[in-house]
Design a protein around this motif. Structure first.
Motif, PDB file in Angstrom:
ATOM      1  N   MET A   1     -17.047   6.368   8.835  1.00 49.44           N
ATOM      2  CA  MET A   1     -16.545   7.754   8.899  1.00 49.44           C
ATOM      3  C   MET A   1     -16.959   8.496   7.631  1.00 49.44           C
ATOM      4  N   ILE A   2     -17.368   9.746   7.769  1.00 50.69           N
ATOM      5  CA  ILE A   2     -17.667  10.578   6.601  1.00 50.69           C
ATOM      6  C   ILE A   2     -16.405  11.388   6.291  1.00 50.69           C
ATOM      7  N   HIS A   3     -15.882  11.234   5.088  1.00 42.37           N
ATOM      8  CA  HIS A   3     -14.674  11.973   4.726  1.00 42.37           C
ATOM      9  C   HIS A   3     -15.045  13.336   4.157  1.00 42.37           C
ATOM     10  N   ALA A   4     -14.184  14.323   4.404  1.00 42.59           N
ATOM     11  CA  ALA A   4     -14.357  15.608   3.733  1.00 42.59           C
ATOM     12  C   ALA A   4     -14.118  15.392   2.243  1.00 42.59           C
ATOM     13  N   GLU A  35       8.507  -1.873   5.671  1.00 44.01           N
ATOM     14  CA  GLU A  35       7.352  -2.547   5.056  1.00 44.01           C
ATOM     15  C   GLU A  35       7.618  -3.034   3.635  1.00 44.01           C
ATOM     16  N   GLU A  36       8.511  -2.354   2.922  1.00 50.89           N
ATOM     17  CA  GLU A  36       8.750  -2.736   1.532  1.00 50.89           C
ATOM     18  C   GLU A  36      10.260  -2.774   1.286  1.00 50.89           C
ATOM     19  N   PRO A  37      10.981  -3.650   2.054  1.00 49.27           N
ATOM     20  CA  PRO A  37      12.447  -3.637   2.020  1.00 49.27           C
ATOM     21  C   PRO A  37      13.036  -3.986   0.656  1.00 49.27           C
ATOM     22  N   TYR A  94      -1.532  -0.676  -4.330  1.00 50.81           N
ATOM     23  CA  TYR A  94      -1.603   0.782  -4.138  1.00 50.81           C
ATOM     24  C   TYR A  94      -0.828   1.188  -2.891  1.00 50.81           C
ATOM     25  N   TRP A  95      -0.501   2.453  -2.873  1.00 51.60           N
ATOM     26  CA  TRP A  95       0.247   3.038  -1.746  1.00 51.60           C
ATOM     27  C   TRP A  95      -0.101   4.530  -1.704  1.00 51.60           C
ATOM     28  N   VAL A  96      -0.407   5.035  -0.511  1.00 49.92           N
ATOM     29  CA  VAL A  96      -0.720   6.463  -0.345  1.00 49.92           C
ATOM     30  C   VAL A  96       0.302   7.064   0.625  1.00 49.92           C
ATOM     31  N   ARG A 102      -6.067   8.439   5.406  1.00 45.13           N
ATOM     32  CA  ARG A 102      -7.305   8.596   6.180  1.00 45.13           C
ATOM     33  C   ARG A 102      -8.165   9.747   5.679  1.00 45.13           C
ATOM     34  N   HIS A 103      -8.073  10.033   4.381  1.00 36.43           N
ATOM     35  CA  HIS A 103      -8.957  11.036   3.768  1.00 36.43           C
ATOM     36  C   HIS A 103      -9.819  10.412   2.679  1.00 36.43           C
ATOM     37  N   GLY A 104      -9.856   9.096   2.641  1.00 36.39           N
ATOM     38  CA  GLY A 104     -10.680   8.429   1.630  1.00 36.39           C
ATOM     39  C   GLY A 104     -10.034   8.375   0.256  1.00 36.39           C
ATOM     40  N   ILE A 105      -8.723   8.639   0.201  1.00 34.77           N
ATOM     41  CA  ILE A 105      -8.074   8.769  -1.105  1.00 34.77           C
ATOM     42  C   ILE A 105      -7.967   7.428  -1.826  1.00 34.77           C
ATOM     43  N   VAL A 106      -7.490   6.397  -1.116  1.00 32.93           N
ATOM     44  CA  VAL A 106      -7.346   5.133  -1.846  1.00 32.93           C
ATOM     45  C   VAL A 106      -8.706   4.516  -2.147  1.00 32.93           C
ATOM     46  N   THR A 107      -9.667   4.769  -1.293  1.00 32.12           N
ATOM     47  CA  THR A 107     -11.011   4.242  -1.574  1.00 32.12           C
ATOM     48  C   THR A 107     -11.498   4.779  -2.919  1.00 32.12           C
ATOM     49  N   ARG A 108     -11.300   6.071  -3.126  1.00 32.43           N
ATOM     50  CA  ARG A 108     -11.721   6.685  -4.385  1.00 32.43           C
ATOM     51  C   ARG A 108     -10.847   6.204  -5.549  1.00 32.43           C
ATOM     52  N   ASN A 134      -4.146  -5.380   7.793  1.00 30.03           N
ATOM     53  CA  ASN A 134      -4.231  -4.109   7.068  1.00 30.03           C
ATOM     54  C   ASN A 134      -5.703  -3.693   6.935  1.00 30.03           C
ATOM     55  N   ALA A 135      -6.236  -3.174   8.048  1.00 34.11           N
ATOM     56  CA  ALA A 135      -7.668  -2.838   8.094  1.00 34.11           C
ATOM     57  C   ALA A 135      -8.027  -1.781   7.049  1.00 34.11           C
ATOM     58  N   ALA A 136      -7.151  -0.802   6.848  1.00 29.74           N
ATOM     59  CA  ALA A 136      -7.465   0.275   5.902  1.00 29.74           C
ATOM     60  C   ALA A 136      -7.619  -0.272   4.493  1.00 29.74           C
ATOM     61  N   SER A 137      -6.694  -1.145   4.106  1.00 24.76           N
ATOM     62  CA  SER A 137      -6.755  -1.707   2.763  1.00 24.76           C
ATOM     63  C   SER A 137      -8.017  -2.558   2.589  1.00 24.76           C
ATOM     64  N   CYS A 138      -8.326  -3.365   3.594  1.00 22.14           N
ATOM     65  CA  CYS A 138      -9.528  -4.212   3.516  1.00 22.14           C
ATOM     66  C   CYS A 138     -10.787  -3.360   3.387  1.00 22.14           C
ATOM     67  N   ARG A 139     -10.863  -2.311   4.184  1.00 21.21           N
ATOM     68  CA  ARG A 139     -12.076  -1.466   4.155  1.00 21.21           C
ATOM     69  C   ARG A 139     -12.203  -0.768   2.806  1.00 21.21           C
ATOM     70  N   ALA A 140     -11.079  -0.310   2.270  1.00 19.68           N
ATOM     71  CA  ALA A 140     -11.130   0.376   0.969  1.00 19.68           C
ATOM     72  C   ALA A 140     -11.569  -0.597  -0.130  1.00 19.68           C
ATOM     73  N   LEU A 141     -11.092  -1.825  -0.072  1.00 19.93           N
ATOM     74  CA  LEU A 141     -11.505  -2.822  -1.065  1.00 19.93           C
ATOM     75  C   LEU A 141     -12.993  -3.130  -0.921  1.00 19.93           C
TER      76      LEU A 141
HETATM   77  C1  COA Z   1      -3.660   1.088   3.021  1.00 16.53           C
HETATM   78  C2  COA Z   1      -3.640   2.510   2.478  1.00 16.53           C
HETATM   79  C3  COA Z   1      -3.455   2.439   0.954  1.00 16.53           C
HETATM   80  C4  COA Z   1      -4.977   3.209   2.835  1.00 16.53           C
HETATM   81  O1  COA Z   1      -5.013   4.454   2.147  1.00 16.53           O
HETATM   82  P1  COA Z   1      -5.946   5.655   2.655  1.00 16.53           P
HETATM   83  O2  COA Z   1      -6.092   6.619   1.533  1.00 16.53           O
HETATM   84  O3  COA Z   1      -5.455   6.161   3.939  1.00 16.53           O
HETATM   85  O4  COA Z   1      -7.324   4.861   2.895  1.00 16.53           O
HETATM   86  P2  COA Z   1      -8.753   5.551   3.063  1.00 16.53           P
HETATM   87  O5  COA Z   1      -8.632   6.883   3.684  1.00 16.53           O
HETATM   88  O6  COA Z   1      -9.474   5.422   1.748  1.00 16.53           O
HETATM   89  O7  COA Z   1      -9.400   4.613   4.176  1.00 16.53           O
HETATM   90  C5  COA Z   1     -10.015   3.382   3.864  1.00 16.53           C
HETATM   91  C6  COA Z   1     -10.769   2.923   5.099  1.00 16.53           C
HETATM   92  O8  COA Z   1      -9.849   2.452   6.067  1.00 16.53           O
HETATM   93  C7  COA Z   1      -9.975   3.192   7.290  1.00 16.53           C
HETATM   94  N1  COA Z   1      -8.619   3.394   7.776  1.00 16.53           N
HETATM   95  C8  COA Z   1      -7.668   4.180   7.258  1.00 16.53           C
HETATM   96  N2  COA Z   1      -6.524   4.057   7.953  1.00 16.53           N
HETATM   97  C9  COA Z   1      -6.786   3.153   8.929  1.00 16.53           C
HETATM   98  C10 COA Z   1      -5.999   2.602   9.966  1.00 16.53           C
HETATM   99  N3  COA Z   1      -4.712   2.944  10.129  1.00 16.53           N
HETATM  100  N4  COA Z   1      -6.581   1.701  10.792  1.00 16.53           N
HETATM  101  C11 COA Z   1      -7.878   1.344  10.634  1.00 16.53           C
HETATM  102  N5  COA Z   1      -8.667   1.826   9.644  1.00 16.53           N
HETATM  103  C12 COA Z   1      -8.126   2.737   8.818  1.00 16.53           C
HETATM  104  C13 COA Z   1     -10.645   4.493   6.902  1.00 16.53           C
HETATM  105  O9  COA Z   1     -11.336   5.048   7.991  1.00 16.53           O
HETATM  106  C14 COA Z   1     -11.554   4.031   5.793  1.00 16.53           C
HETATM  107  O10 COA Z   1     -12.693   3.416   6.306  1.00 16.53           O
HETATM  108  P3  COA Z   1     -14.123   4.179   6.246  1.00 16.53           P
HETATM  109  O11 COA Z   1     -14.334   4.519   4.797  1.00 16.53           O
HETATM  110  O12 COA Z   1     -15.062   3.174   6.776  1.00 16.53           O
HETATM  111  O13 COA Z   1     -13.940   5.397   7.086  1.00 16.53           O
HETATM  112  C15 COA Z   1      -2.486   3.356   3.111  1.00 16.53           C
HETATM  113  O14 COA Z   1      -2.578   3.266   4.514  1.00 16.53           O
HETATM  114  C16 COA Z   1      -1.123   2.871   2.655  1.00 16.53           C
HETATM  115  O15 COA Z   1      -0.636   3.301   1.604  1.00 16.53           O
HETATM  116  N6  COA Z   1      -0.484   1.986   3.441  1.00 16.53           N
HETATM  117  C17 COA Z   1       0.823   1.436   3.095  1.00 16.53           C
HETATM  118  C18 COA Z   1       0.787   0.581   1.849  1.00 16.53           C
HETATM  119  C19 COA Z   1      -0.281  -0.472   1.868  1.00 16.53           C
HETATM  120  O16 COA Z   1      -0.623  -1.022   2.912  1.00 16.53           O
HETATM  121  N7  COA Z   1      -0.808  -0.756   0.674  1.00 16.53           N
HETATM  122  C20 COA Z   1      -1.854  -1.742   0.505  1.00 16.53           C
HETATM  123  C21 COA Z   1      -1.250  -3.058   0.192  1.00 16.53           C
HETATM  124  S1  COA Z   1      -2.543  -4.269  -0.021  1.00 16.53           S
END
Ligand code: COA
Length: 194
Positions: A1-4, A35-37, A94-96, A102-108, A134-141
């Motif tokens: 995905m391309i983020h704004a 999630e974080e009781p 981290y936590w957003v 889904r705006h690329g914030i944690v990735t940055r 936690n797909a989002a966290s894995c992808r950001a890492l």
């Molecule tokens: C995990 C978390 C930090 C991600 O933050 P975020 O700023 O939304 O992440 P990003 O926008 O940088 O997205 C990272 C990647 O994950 C993808 N992604 C984001 N949310 C997703 C979701 N719910 N399901 C699948 N993929 C997702 C994005 O598309 C992006 O991939 P891309 O660069 O290939 O497009 C946020 O969801 C969060 O705070 N969750 C609760 C706390 C947590 O899980 N912390 C991490 C503990 S290890």
């Protein structure tokens, strides 16, 4: 995905951030309770956040940051268990806030924190542990060069259930090689920090 383009920053948190942090977590109280009781009700108050920031500032083995979007607090990031012995390592967490996801914030933000840990603090390795799903966290890492090391069984007790975790790591050498090869990659976007 391309983020704004999003104006993401990372700065050390201060006691004065407590009110804004409490409002941010308060808006996500339902998710945090599930999630974080361990956070408890004090976590949602300005006094609780002041105490949390105060404890962190007094801890030589931890650094706490607020993630900002156009200057406003949108999340937090921490470097914990900073080891200055033979390990020279830290854990990253981290936590957003839900409305900023889904705006690329944690990735940055991870990119900024990693640069600070390696170039600023002189550490050699960063660890991260995520839930298996936690797909989002894995992808950001992974977007910042972290590599998955393996699975840790029964890593965290959430509610009444033990969850497995996946361990990721990034070494300073691997990060420098990765950065040279991805100068325009996702972890390099944003405007700055630390
Ligand atoms: C995990 C978390 C930090 C991600 O933050 P975020 O700023 O939304 O992440 P990003 O926008 O940088 O997205 C990272 C990647 O994950 C993808 N992604 C984001 N949310 C997703 C979701 N719910 N399901 C699948 N993929 C997702 C994005 O598309 C992006 O991939 P891309 O660069 O290939 O497009 C946020 O969801 C969060 O705070 N969750 C609760 C706390 C947590 O899980 N912390 C991490 C503990 S290890």
């Amino acid at each position: 995905m391309i983020h704004a383009p999003v104006d993401v920053g990372l700065r050390s948190w201060e006691l004065a951030d407590a009110d804004e942090l409490a409002v941010m977590y308060g808006a996500a109280a339902t998710e945090l309770a599930v999630e974080e009781p361990w956070c408890g009700p004090d976590f949602l108050t300005a006094a609780g956040q002041r105490e949390r920031v105060r404890r962190c500032l007094a801890d030589e083995a931890a650094e706490g940051f607020v993630i900002t979007v156009s200057g406003a607090i949108a999340g937090h990031l921490s470097l914990d268990r900073i080891r200055r012995d033979i390990l020279q390592s830290a854990d990253i967490g981290y936590w957003v806030a839900p409305r900023h996801r889904r705006h690329g914030i944690v990735t940055r933000a991870i990119g900024l924190a990693v640069a600070h840990a390696f170039d600023g603090l002189g550490l050699d390795r960063i660890h991260a542990t995520t839930d298996l799903d936690n797909a989002a966290s894995c992808r950001a890492l992974e977007a910042n060069g972290f590599q998955r090391v393996g699975v840790i069984h029964d890593f965290a007790l959430v509610g009444d259930r033990w969850r497995d975790g996946q361990l990721y790591q990034l070494t300073a050498d691997d990060w420098r090689s990765f950065s040279r090869g991805s100068a325009a990659g996702p972890g390099r976007r944003g405007t700055g920090g630390v």
